[in-house]
Design an enzyme around this catalytic site. Structure first.
Site, mmCIF file in Angstrom:
data_model
loop_
_atom_site.group_PDB
_atom_site.id
_atom_site.type_symbol
_atom_site.label_atom_id
_atom_site.label_comp_id
_atom_site.label_asym_id
_atom_site.label_seq_id
_atom_site.Cartn_x
_atom_site.Cartn_y
_atom_site.Cartn_z
ATOM 1 N N GLY A 120 0.841 -1.194 0.000
ATOM 2 C CA GLY A 120 0.000 0.000 0.000
ATOM 3 C C GLY A 120 0.872 1.238 0.000
ATOM 4 N N SER A 121 0.323 2.324 0.518
ATOM 5 C CA SER A 121 1.044 3.598 0.443
ATOM 6 C C SER A 121 2.169 3.653 1.486
ATOM 7 C CB SER A 121 0.076 4.752 0.682
ATOM 8 O OG SER A 121 -0.476 4.637 1.972
ATOM 9 N N GLU A 169 5.682 -3.404 0.857
ATOM 10 C CA GLU A 169 5.798 -3.073 -0.564
ATOM 11 C C GLU A 169 5.000 -1.782 -0.729
ATOM 12 O OE1 GLU A 169 5.041 -2.362 -3.896
ATOM 13 O OE2 GLU A 169 3.930 -4.213 -4.268
ATOM 14 N N LEU A 170 5.727 -0.661 -0.833
ATOM 15 C CA LEU A 170 5.087 0.654 -0.693
ATOM 16 C C LEU A 170 5.087 1.425 -2.022
ATOM 17 C CD1 LEU A 170 6.653 1.399 2.817
ATOM 18 C CD2 LEU A 170 4.457 0.321 2.293
ATOM 19 N N CYS A 204 2.031 0.452 -8.506
ATOM 20 C CA CYS A 204 3.177 1.101 -7.861
ATOM 21 C C CYS A 204 4.419 1.024 -8.740
ATOM 22 C CB CYS A 204 3.417 0.480 -6.491
ATOM 23 S SG CYS A 204 3.425 -1.293 -6.559
HETATM 24 P P1 ADP Z 1 -3.929 2.930 -1.545
HETATM 25 O O1 ADP Z 1 -3.511 4.274 -2.029
HETATM 26 O O2 ADP Z 1 -3.474 1.795 -2.361
HETATM 27 O O3 ADP Z 1 -5.381 2.859 -1.162
HETATM 28 P P2 ADP Z 1 -3.428 2.704 1.281
HETATM 29 O O4 ADP Z 1 -2.119 2.567 1.952
HETATM 30 O O5 ADP Z 1 -4.296 3.841 1.676
HETATM 31 O O6 ADP Z 1 -3.049 2.761 -0.250
HETATM 32 O O7 ADP Z 1 -4.264 1.378 1.412
HETATM 33 C C1 ADP Z 1 -3.715 0.104 1.307
HETATM 34 C C2 ADP Z 1 -4.436 -0.813 2.262
HETATM 35 O O8 ADP Z 1 -4.217 -0.351 3.591
HETATM 36 C C3 ADP Z 1 -5.942 -0.855 2.075
HETATM 37 O O9 ADP Z 1 -6.386 -2.165 2.328
HETATM 38 C C4 ADP Z 1 -6.439 0.108 3.133
HETATM 39 O O10 ADP Z 1 -7.754 -0.201 3.533
HETATM 40 C C5 ADP Z 1 -5.455 -0.172 4.253
HETATM 41 N N1 ADP Z 1 -5.289 0.930 5.212
HETATM 42 C C6 ADP Z 1 -5.442 2.253 5.007
HETATM 43 N N2 ADP Z 1 -5.165 2.953 6.128
HETATM 44 C C7 ADP Z 1 -4.834 2.055 7.088
HETATM 45 C C8 ADP Z 1 -4.413 2.131 8.474
HETATM 46 N N3 ADP Z 1 -4.266 3.297 9.113
HETATM 47 N N4 ADP Z 1 -4.140 0.968 9.114
HETATM 48 C C9 ADP Z 1 -4.245 -0.215 8.474
HETATM 49 N N5 ADP Z 1 -4.607 -0.343 7.193
HETATM 50 C C10 ADP Z 1 -4.902 0.763 6.504
#
Ligand code: ADP
Length: 483
Positions: A233-234, A255-256, A289
């Site tokens: 994710g991010s 994997e960011l 990504c």
């Molecule tokens: P994207 O831009 O791909 O949505 P995110 O990092 O926001 O990237 O989301 C990736 C995953 O992390 C998703 O499944 C999202 O629901 C989850 N997510 C978002 N915020 C949080 C948090 N604070 N804690 C745990 N998981 C989260």
């Protein structure tokens, strides 16, 4: 969904300990191409997350004590079933995520390839014997599964991001709790249905669906019974989760985000570079990504490249991914499309020139036109942010030294691409780029045999390849004395 040939793949409950688990409330899954609600999935939360961890903990002894061959056979069954149902799984994926059906079929095959790959690697978890410093001792190293693995995955690859992690975890002998993105839970649940049919025992692979990302994330990253936490994710969310994992010193892989440069040198085959850039930029409407984020072109070929590239971009069709011939589907949400539009606007204000696109597309609310900007520099918002949309910013550079400096001028380090036919340059640039993965004269680089992962703030750990199991194994050293 009524077009699925196997309706049992359409599941609307969490899958915990081998059972489908309903909750009091539901979350709606919408088709990003039409805005239509396609499913109401039981909305699980912290309680169910704890249940899934407990199930995975209870199943761990049984699963880890199976022989590698037994685990491999069950995983191979799973792979076969995923491929047998490729069309249905692709349809589910397109309906919840938006990517064109052909791409969705590609993702199912790509995801399944990791289950296949790791089913084979399960048999190759080799240890070591090491010459001891004293004659009466022997040193032996064995590898063991870390234990319960928890994962959080994003919406852009609803199948493959889970397959890449679960494949390695299950092969190593770990049990698994997946928390898919709440935008795209249906692909994960269909995978669970097929895992069950494959004979993977209850508790080994669990999927908990819920929209309380923070609450569920806290449990998964802090629970003492979770030995390893893996996230895609991010970077911003990854940092929070790494922090939470510190409380129990978990093994972590991340994997960011990325900010992939795509460099075209003046000795490159320009036509090949255009093809590679289109593939790397516009896949999944730019929402990966490893998508090209900045196109860096040597100044003496920038006009030729831009003309040919624009020609190629005009051929891309925007629309609902279920329609034949569509190459660019919707953004995941209106908010995501607006964010892309904002980056384009701000960059034009800062001096970028719009060559093509630059607007929302008439195909629907969440659609954005494939867009090309020239006269971009590295400081403009479109270059310094991860775009996650169908926009190509073109930056020109003078020489090899400047290309590498511009490419590395970011906190990210996931994928980079460059086109050149000079063998000396290919080595210098490959070594000079601060990235985990480099495409040399190639725009599509990811496959199960290769180690996927980044450096700098793009994360740590590798998924796929012979290295992919390492993150799921502990090394144990046995000192045998009195010999
Ligand atoms: P994207 O831009 O791909 O949505 P995110 O990092 O926001 O990237 O989301 C990736 C995953 O992390 C998703 O499944 C999202 O629901 C989850 N997510 C978002 N915020 C949080 C948090 N604070 N804690 C745990 N998981 C989260």
């Amino acid at each position: 969904m009524d077009k699925l040939s196997d309706q049992q793949l359409f599941k609307q409950f969490s899958y915990i300990n081998g059972s489908w688990h309903s909750s009091e409330t539901q979350l709606e899954v919408t088709n990003p191409a039409t805005g239509e609600c396609i499913a109401r999935v039981s909305n699980s939360g912290i309680t169910e997350t704890n249940m899934a961890i407990k199930a995975a903990k209870n199943a761990f002894k049984m699963w880890s004590e199976k022989s590698a061959n037994e685990r491999a056979k069950l995983m191979r069954n799973w792979f076969d079933l995923l491929m047998q149902h490729q069309d249905d799984l692709a349809r589910i994926l397109t309906l919840e995520q938006g990517k064109p059906l052909n791409e969705a079929k590609g993702e199912i095959a790509y995801g399944a390839a990791f289950i296949e790959w790791f089913s084979e690697e399960a048999k190759r978890v080799y240890g070591d014997t090491i010459p001891a410093p004293a004659n009466d001792k022997r040193i032996v190293v064995i590898k063991q599964p870390v234990g319960v693995v928890a994962s959080i995955t994003p919406w852009n690859f609803p199948n493959a991001m889970i397959a890449r992690k679960a494949g390695a975890a299950l092969a190593a002998g770990c049990t698994f709790v997946a928390r898919p993105a709440s935008e795209t839970p249906l692909s994960a649940l269909a995978m669970a249905e097929l895992a069950e049919r494959a004979g993977i025992p209850a508790g080994v692979f669990n999927v908990v669906v819920g929209d309380d990302a923070k609450g569920m994330g806290k449990v998964l990253s802090e629970h003492p019974d979770v030995a390893k936490f893996t996230f895609t994710g991010s970077t911003a969310v990854g940092k929070i989760l790494i922090g939470q994992c510190a409380s129990t010193v978990k093994k972590v892989s991340m994997e960011l985000g990325g900010n992939a440069p795509f460099i075209v040198f003046d000795d490159a085959d320009i036509d090949a570079a255009v093809t590679g850039a289109i593939a790397s930029k516009y896949r999944n409407a730019g929402q990966t990504c490893v998508c090209t984020n900045r196109i860096l072109v040597q100044q003496n070929v920038v006009t030729e490249f831009t003309e040919k590239y624009t020609q190629a971009v005009t051929k891309l069709n925007v629309g609902d991914g279920t329609i034949e011939g569509i190459s660019i589907g919707p953004m995941i949400s209106k908010k995501a499309a607006k964010q892309v539009d904002k980056l384009v606007d701000e960059s034009i204000k800062a001096g970028a020139k719009l060559v093509y696109g630059g607007k929302f597309d008439s195909a629907g609310d969440n659609f954005y036109q494939p867009t090309i900007l020239t006269h971009v520099n590295n400081d403009m918002p479109i270059a310094s942010n991860e775009i996650f949309g169908p926009v190509s910013p073109i930056i020109s550079f003078a020489d090899e030294h400047q290309a590498i400096q511009l490419a590395n001028d970011t906190e990210y380090g996931l994928a980079a691409y460059f086109y050149s036919r000079d063998i000396g340059r290919i080595w210098r640039v490959s070594e000079g780029l601060e990235y985990g993965m480099i495409g040399v004269n190639e725009g599509l680089i990811s496959n199960a045999a290769a180690p996927f992962g980044g450096v700098k703030q793009s994360g740590n750990g590798r998924e796929g390849s012979k290295y992919g199991l390492d993150d799921y194994l502990e090394i144990k050293y046995l000192c045998m004395g009195g010999i």
